[in-house]
Design a protein around this motif. Sequence first.
Motif, PDB file in Angstrom:
ATOM      1  N   GLY A 103      -0.150  -7.158   1.654  1.00  0.00           N
ATOM      2  CA  GLY A 103      -0.880  -7.861   2.781  1.00  0.00           C
ATOM      3  C   GLY A 103      -0.195  -9.004   3.486  1.00  0.00           C
ATOM      4  O   GLY A 103      -0.575  -9.112   4.606  1.00  0.00           O
ATOM      5  N   GLU A 127      -2.420   1.851   0.895  1.00  0.00           N
ATOM      6  CA  GLU A 127      -3.223   1.625   2.077  1.00  0.00           C
ATOM      7  C   GLU A 127      -2.644   0.237   2.947  1.00  0.00           C
ATOM      8  O   GLU A 127      -2.691   0.293   4.136  1.00  0.00           O
ATOM      9  CB  GLU A 127      -4.492   1.655   1.966  1.00  0.00           C
ATOM     10  N   THR A 128      -2.782  -0.819   2.246  1.00  0.00           N
ATOM     11  CA  THR A 128      -2.245  -2.072   2.903  1.00  0.00           C
ATOM     12  C   THR A 128      -0.853  -2.054   3.214  1.00  0.00           C
ATOM     13  O   THR A 128      -0.573  -2.563   4.452  1.00  0.00           O
ATOM     14  CB  THR A 128      -2.472  -3.173   1.780  1.00  0.00           C
ATOM     15  N   LYS A 131      -0.979  -0.124   6.382  1.00  0.00           N
ATOM     16  CA  LYS A 131      -1.800  -1.048   7.505  1.00  0.00           C
ATOM     17  C   LYS A 131      -0.850  -2.059   8.069  1.00  0.00           C
ATOM     18  O   LYS A 131      -0.767  -2.469   9.388  1.00  0.00           O
ATOM     19  CB  LYS A 131      -2.920  -1.549   7.014  1.00  0.00           C
ATOM     20  N   ASN A 132      -0.187  -2.791   7.238  1.00  0.00           N
ATOM     21  CA  ASN A 132       0.837  -3.732   7.598  1.00  0.00           C
ATOM     22  C   ASN A 132       2.343  -3.601   8.019  1.00  0.00           C
ATOM     23  O   ASN A 132       3.017  -4.345   8.419  1.00  0.00           O
ATOM     24  CB  ASN A 132       0.864  -4.757   6.280  1.00  0.00           C
ATOM     25  N   GLU A 155      -4.220   6.442   5.479  1.00  0.00           N
ATOM     26  CA  GLU A 155      -4.194   6.302   6.952  1.00  0.00           C
ATOM     27  C   GLU A 155      -2.962   5.754   7.321  1.00  0.00           C
ATOM     28  O   GLU A 155      -2.580   4.790   6.749  1.00  0.00           O
ATOM     29  CB  GLU A 155      -5.437   5.380   7.382  1.00  0.00           C
ATOM     30  N   GLY A 156      -2.118   6.379   8.324  1.00  0.00           N
ATOM     31  CA  GLY A 156      -0.829   5.654   8.695  1.00  0.00           C
ATOM     32  C   GLY A 156       0.419   6.364   7.856  1.00  0.00           C
ATOM     33  O   GLY A 156       1.591   6.112   8.471  1.00  0.00           O
TER      34      GLY A 156
END
Length: 177
Positions: A103, A127-128, A131-132, A155-156
């Motif tokens: 993160g 996930e992090t 997202k990052n 996601e992503g």
Amino acid sequence: MRIIAGKHRGRVLKEFKGREIRPTADRAKEAIFNILQTEIYGSTFLDVYCGTGNMGIEAISRGAEKVVFVDSSKESVQIAKFNLEMIKENAEIVCQDALTYAGTTREKFDVIFLDPPYGIDATPVLETLAKNGVLNDGGVIIYEHSEDFQVGEIEGLEHKNTRKYGIAHFEFYGVKQ
């Protein structure tokens, strides 16, 4: 545990005593690096839950340009440092929780390898990382886990492949386009 290929081929790495730590087996490591063979040379490689540094050191031996090791265990960090010194290589070693690192880092990597201890679900770390934006376009994340974890959609990230070697399962992800 040994270095399979590259300039340090055949060198034996220091391991943990006891059975709490489960390094990636040589057979599985060789198979993973055979899959990644064209992506390692000149790459940036992140070894999360690095343990002894086994996977990141294999990447260094095969020509990765930059390798970062992350582990929250001081003992792991010490063994990874010892193994790097033994082969006379330098790399960044971060003693930090994987989720915090995922993160807060501003670095981007071509290959990210996650090998949490058994019983630890690293899905929040995946996930992090997504997202990052830690994975470069065209890069790959490999998540090693035991059979008891079912990894769903992240996601992503796009799930590319699943491989099984012995009791270890490997999920391959890329950036979702």
